[in-house]
Write a protein that holds these residues in place. Structure first.
Motif, PDB file in Angstrom:
ATOM      1  N   PRO A 251       0.897  -1.215   0.026  1.00 30.36           N
ATOM      2  CA  PRO A 251      -0.124   0.002  -0.067  1.00 30.36           C
ATOM      3  C   PRO A 251       0.901   1.111   0.134  1.00 30.36           C
ATOM      4  O   PRO A 251       1.951   1.580   0.678  1.00 30.36           O
ATOM      5  N   PHE A 252       0.388   2.140  -0.698  1.00 31.83           N
ATOM      6  CA  PHE A 252       1.262   3.358  -0.948  1.00 31.83           C
ATOM      7  C   PHE A 252       0.042   4.619  -1.126  1.00 31.83           C
ATOM      8  O   PHE A 252      -0.896   4.392  -1.542  1.00 31.83           O
ATOM      9  N   LEU A 253       0.715   5.861  -0.753  1.00 32.55           N
ATOM     10  CA  LEU A 253      -0.012   6.928  -1.072  1.00 32.55           C
ATOM     11  C   LEU A 253      -0.320   7.525  -2.597  1.00 32.55           C
ATOM     12  O   LEU A 253       0.950   7.592  -3.078  1.00 32.55           O
ATOM     13  N   ARG A 254      -1.227   7.814  -3.057  1.00 29.69           N
ATOM     14  CA  ARG A 254      -1.412   8.584  -4.296  1.00 29.69           C
ATOM     15  C   ARG A 254      -2.183   9.425  -4.470  1.00 29.69           C
ATOM     16  O   ARG A 254      -3.272   9.550  -3.670  1.00 29.69           O
ATOM     17  N   TYR A 255      -2.020  10.641  -5.273  1.00 27.47           N
ATOM     18  CA  TYR A 255      -2.944  11.773  -5.250  1.00 27.47           C
ATOM     19  C   TYR A 255      -3.777  12.006  -6.337  1.00 27.47           C
ATOM     20  O   TYR A 255      -3.561  12.892  -7.303  1.00 27.47           O
ATOM     21  N   LEU A 256      -4.723  11.012  -6.411  1.00 23.47           N
ATOM     22  CA  LEU A 256      -5.680  10.822  -7.654  1.00 23.47           C
ATOM     23  C   LEU A 256      -7.201  10.686  -7.048  1.00 23.47           C
ATOM     24  O   LEU A 256      -7.088   9.973  -6.121  1.00 23.47           O
ATOM     25  N   PRO A 257      -8.022  10.962  -7.623  1.00 23.11           N
ATOM     26  CA  PRO A 257      -9.471  10.826  -7.561  1.00 23.11           C
ATOM     27  C   PRO A 257      -9.779   9.310  -7.686  1.00 23.11           C
ATOM     28  O   PRO A 257      -8.969   8.583  -8.632  1.00 23.11           O
ATOM     29  N   PRO A 279       0.401   6.882 -16.926  1.00 22.18           N
ATOM     30  CA  PRO A 279       1.021   8.116 -16.304  1.00 22.18           C
ATOM     31  C   PRO A 279       0.728   7.959 -14.545  1.00 22.18           C
ATOM     32  O   PRO A 279      -0.411   7.829 -14.122  1.00 22.18           O
ATOM     33  N   SER A 280       1.729   8.360 -13.938  1.00 17.53           N
ATOM     34  CA  SER A 280       1.587   8.341 -12.524  1.00 17.53           C
ATOM     35  C   SER A 280       0.953   9.477 -11.988  1.00 17.53           C
ATOM     36  O   SER A 280       0.574  10.435 -12.672  1.00 17.53           O
ATOM     37  N   PHE A 281       0.572   9.670 -10.700  1.00 14.94           N
ATOM     38  CA  PHE A 281      -0.189  10.950 -10.240  1.00 14.94           C
ATOM     39  C   PHE A 281       0.918  12.280 -10.444  1.00 14.94           C
ATOM     40  O   PHE A 281       0.360  13.228 -10.308  1.00 14.94           O
ATOM     41  N   VAL A 282       2.120  11.976 -10.292  1.00 16.68           N
ATOM     42  CA  VAL A 282       3.137  12.900 -10.759  1.00 16.68           C
ATOM     43  C   VAL A 282       2.889  13.516 -12.037  1.00 16.68           C
ATOM     44  O   VAL A 282       2.892  14.805 -12.149  1.00 16.68           O
ATOM     45  N   ALA A 283       2.491  12.749 -13.032  1.00 15.70           N
ATOM     46  CA  ALA A 283       2.484  13.303 -14.271  1.00 15.70           C
ATOM     47  C   ALA A 283       1.034  14.168 -14.309  1.00 15.70           C
ATOM     48  O   ALA A 283       1.190  15.425 -14.968  1.00 15.70           O
ATOM     49  N   PHE A 284       0.064  13.756 -13.579  1.00 12.54           N
ATOM     50  CA  PHE A 284      -0.975  14.431 -13.456  1.00 12.54           C
ATOM     51  C   PHE A 284      -0.893  15.964 -12.576  1.00 12.54           C
ATOM     52  O   PHE A 284      -1.352  17.140 -13.193  1.00 12.54           O
ATOM     53  N   PRO A 341      -6.882  15.166  -3.866  1.00 13.53           N
ATOM     54  CA  PRO A 341      -7.396  14.156  -3.651  1.00 13.53           C
ATOM     55  C   PRO A 341      -6.369  13.275  -2.907  1.00 13.53           C
ATOM     56  O   PRO A 341      -5.148  13.418  -3.283  1.00 13.53           O
ATOM     57  N   VAL A 342      -6.723  12.359  -2.129  1.00  8.76           N
ATOM     58  CA  VAL A 342      -5.562  11.507  -1.233  1.00  8.76           C
ATOM     59  C   VAL A 342      -6.266  10.113  -1.630  1.00  8.76           C
ATOM     60  O   VAL A 342      -7.384   9.756  -1.068  1.00  8.76           O
ATOM     61  N   GLN A 343      -5.516   9.001  -1.818  1.00 13.00           N
ATOM     62  CA  GLN A 343      -6.211   7.617  -1.584  1.00 13.00           C
ATOM     63  C   GLN A 343      -4.779   6.669  -1.049  1.00 13.00           C
ATOM     64  O   GLN A 343      -3.510   6.949  -1.399  1.00 13.00           O
ATOM     65  N   VAL A 344      -5.065   5.786  -0.810  1.00 10.91           N
ATOM     66  CA  VAL A 344      -4.195   4.489  -0.358  1.00 10.91           C
ATOM     67  C   VAL A 344      -4.474   3.491  -1.540  1.00 10.91           C
ATOM     68  O   VAL A 344      -5.692   3.135  -1.622  1.00 10.91           O
ATOM     69  N   ALA A 345      -3.367   3.316  -2.090  1.00  9.37           N
ATOM     70  CA  ALA A 345      -3.590   1.889  -3.073  1.00  9.37           C
ATOM     71  C   ALA A 345      -2.546   1.251  -3.150  1.00  9.37           C
ATOM     72  O   ALA A 345      -1.579   1.227  -2.589  1.00  9.37           O
ATOM     73  N   ASP A 346      -2.690   0.059  -3.975  1.00  5.68           N
ATOM     74  CA  ASP A 346      -1.441  -0.763  -4.232  1.00  5.68           C
ATOM     75  C   ASP A 346      -1.743  -1.653  -5.532  1.00  5.68           C
ATOM     76  O   ASP A 346      -2.658  -1.318  -6.199  1.00  5.68           O
ATOM     77  N   ARG A 347      -0.644  -2.338  -5.938  1.00 11.21           N
ATOM     78  CA  ARG A 347      -0.520  -3.138  -7.202  1.00 11.21           C
ATOM     79  C   ARG A 347      -1.384  -4.439  -6.864  1.00 11.21           C
ATOM     80  O   ARG A 347      -1.072  -5.163  -5.636  1.00 11.21           O
ATOM     81  N   ASP A 348      -2.316  -4.922  -7.643  1.00  8.00           N
ATOM     82  CA  ASP A 348      -3.037  -5.890  -7.623  1.00  8.00           C
ATOM     83  C   ASP A 348      -2.122  -7.385  -7.731  1.00  8.00           C
ATOM     84  O   ASP A 348      -1.440  -7.472  -8.683  1.00  8.00           O
ATOM     85  N   PRO A 349      -2.097  -8.368  -6.510  1.00  7.62           N
ATOM     86  CA  PRO A 349      -1.249  -9.362  -6.816  1.00  7.62           C
ATOM     87  C   PRO A 349      -1.799 -10.223  -7.937  1.00  7.62           C
ATOM     88  O   PRO A 349      -0.831 -11.100  -8.762  1.00  7.62           O
ATOM     89  N   ALA A 350      -3.020 -10.143  -8.542  1.00  7.11           N
ATOM     90  CA  ALA A 350      -3.520 -11.013  -9.487  1.00  7.11           C
ATOM     91  C   ALA A 350      -2.807 -10.364 -11.081  1.00  7.11           C
ATOM     92  O   ALA A 350      -2.603 -11.104 -11.760  1.00  7.11           O
ATOM     93  N   ASP A 351      -2.528  -9.069 -10.927  1.00  6.49           N
ATOM     94  CA  ASP A 351      -2.077  -8.552 -12.062  1.00  6.49           C
ATOM     95  C   ASP A 351      -1.158  -7.276 -11.404  1.00  6.49           C
ATOM     96  O   ASP A 351      -2.009  -6.095 -11.401  1.00  6.49           O
ATOM     97  N   PRO A 352      -0.209  -7.403 -11.417  1.00  9.57           N
ATOM     98  CA  PRO A 352       0.690  -6.104 -10.608  1.00  9.57           C
ATOM     99  C   PRO A 352       0.664  -4.950 -11.762  1.00  9.57           C
ATOM    100  O   PRO A 352       1.095  -3.860 -11.254  1.00  9.57           O
ATOM    101  N   ARG A 353       0.214  -4.976 -13.079  1.00  7.53           N
ATOM    102  CA  ARG A 353       0.185  -3.797 -13.714  1.00  7.53           C
ATOM    103  C   ARG A 353      -1.169  -3.142 -13.198  1.00  7.53           C
ATOM    104  O   ARG A 353      -1.289  -1.794 -13.954  1.00  7.53           O
ATOM    105  N   ARG A 354      -2.098  -3.446 -12.540  1.00 12.36           N
ATOM    106  CA  ARG A 354      -3.338  -2.849 -12.264  1.00 12.36           C
ATOM    107  C   ARG A 354      -3.128  -2.249 -10.830  1.00 12.36           C
ATOM    108  O   ARG A 354      -2.447  -3.004  -9.969  1.00 12.36           O
ATOM    109  N   PHE A 355      -3.876  -1.264 -10.437  1.00 13.66           N
ATOM    110  CA  PHE A 355      -3.811  -0.804  -9.143  1.00 13.66           C
ATOM    111  C   PHE A 355      -5.175  -1.116  -8.549  1.00 13.66           C
ATOM    112  O   PHE A 355      -6.204  -0.979  -9.188  1.00 13.66           O
ATOM    113  N   THR A 360      -9.861   5.811   0.968  1.00 14.61           N
ATOM    114  CA  THR A 360      -9.660   7.364   0.255  1.00 14.61           C
ATOM    115  C   THR A 360      -9.932   8.162   1.749  1.00 14.61           C
ATOM    116  O   THR A 360     -10.484   7.709   2.575  1.00 14.61           O
ATOM    117  N   GLY A 361      -9.473   9.456   1.390  1.00 12.47           N
ATOM    118  CA  GLY A 361      -9.509  10.163   2.741  1.00 12.47           C
ATOM    119  C   GLY A 361      -8.872  11.243   2.645  1.00 12.47           C
ATOM    120  O   GLY A 361      -8.546  11.988   1.324  1.00 12.47           O
TER     121      GLY A 361
END
Length: 368
Positions: A251-257, A279-284, A341-355, A360-361
């Protein structure tokens, strides 16, 4: 006589070479460039094209301060960018001293300037807001024995204080492990002895973050422990490339809705093509920086820095992640977008390309 055809120049800071986080710098610059291109397609600033004047900070505060001096001397209308918090703080202090308007894209340290700065604004949520959200996620997941494997530096120290302040009232113990004096294997021993259910990596990437993840994942005593990275390292493709399945479920912090609107979705498609990856949240953040500055300079002129610096409270711009406006937030010293926006997300173990969005909070309130 003023040359009304001359470009309006925006000084741009980004970490483009090591030890800076170069992937973050590349994404930041890609977003900025797209926003500037679109602004120029729409007529620029009173018919004058916008032009980015880019300087590499390489995560060096002194280099960033010197770049601000250089860019101010080149006559830029405003300053934009930066990812690393300590670097952005040095740039903000110098820009404030020179009266150069600065829109900080991504750095999160609460006290970006030591005193209230008239001309400095920031898009990223302050660290106290984002990291309290992360602490709420941990509490909601039932964690009460948590360790931080931390490196030296004001950013990591500040993050640890935020976590401790949010966790302690709920009876959660926080063990601090200094990675300067511990091998990855010794960190694993300490986690086992502490009976930690989560370990947060407050360290640089790729080292020592990658060796630490590998050591924890391979230690049978720590099966089931949550490995977290609040600073956002797993957001970038390099993390997945280096760690593969070991890098999932961190789990990590990202700044996307949770969902992008039409503008955000369009920008996402274009940046995906240009970057060759999502694109990462940094690109946005980069795109929104360019869009805000283009709108600000159109509305208030490009040749009077003092006028531009005083116009932050009048900004109303539709960004990729919502309407952007600025207000004063206590303890930051700068004009702040309160709706980041602030959310906690991670990479999906079933497919690490997906988040996966886990939480959220970002607003003050009880843990949930």
């Amino acid at each position: 006589m003023e040359d009304t055809s001359a470009p309006v120049r925006i000084g741009t800071l980004a970490p483009l070479t090591p030890p800076g986080w170069t992937q973050a710098g590349r994404h930041l610059l890609a977003g900025l460039r797209l926003a500037v291109e679109e602004a120029n397609d729409a007529g620029g600033v009173a018919g004058r094209p916008l032009e980015l004047v880019v300087r590499d900070t390489a995560a060096d505060p002194q280099r960033a301060a010197a770049a601000v001096d250089e860019l101010a001397g080149l006559g830029v209308a405003a300053l934009a960018g930066e990812y690393h918090s300590v670097v952005a703080r040095a740039a903000a202090a110098r820009a404030d001293a020179l009266g150069l308007p600065f829109l900080c894209s991504s750095a999160v340290l609460d006290a970006l300037t030591e005193r209230p700065a008239r001309g400095v604004a920031r898009l990223a949520a302050p660290q106290s807001q984002g990291w309290r959200t992360y602490a709420d996620f941990l509490l909601g997941a039932g964690h009460r024995r948590i360790a931080v494997a931390a490196g030296p530096g004001v950013y990591w120290e500040s993050g640890t204080r935020v976590l401790r302040g949010r966790l302690a009232p709920h009876g959660a113990a926080l063990l601090e492990l200094d990675v300067r004096s511990l091998t990855p294997e010794a960190v694993c021993d300490a986690l086992h002895a502490h009976r930690a259910t989560a370990v947060l990596l407050l360290v640089g990437h790729p080292r020592p973050a990658v060796p630490l993840v590998r050591a924890v994942r391979r230690d049978r005593r720590l099966a089931g422990i949550t490995v977290g990275a609040p600073a956002g390292q797993p957001e970038f493709a390099e993390w997945a490339a280096l760690l593969g399945e070991d890098g999932a479920a961190v789990p990590f912090l990202r700044y996307l809705p949770e969902r992008l609107g039409p503008l955000g979705a369009r920008v996402e498609r274009t940046l995906s093509q240009r970057l060759g990856e999502a694109p990462s949240f940094v690109a946005f953040e980069g795109y929104d920086t360019g869009a805000v500055l283009a709108g600000l300079l159109r509305s208030h002129g490009a040749d009077d820095r003092a006028r531009t610096a005083g116009a932050w409270p009048q900004v109303r711009i539709e960004g990729t992640r919502g309407e952007i406006r600025f207000t004063r937030v206590p303890a930051t010293g700068v004009w702040q977008w309160p709706g980041a926006p602030v959310q906690v997300a991670d990479r999906d173990p079933a497919d690490p390309r997906r988040f996966r969005v886990l939480h959220t909070g970002g607003q003050d309130g009880p843990a949930r």
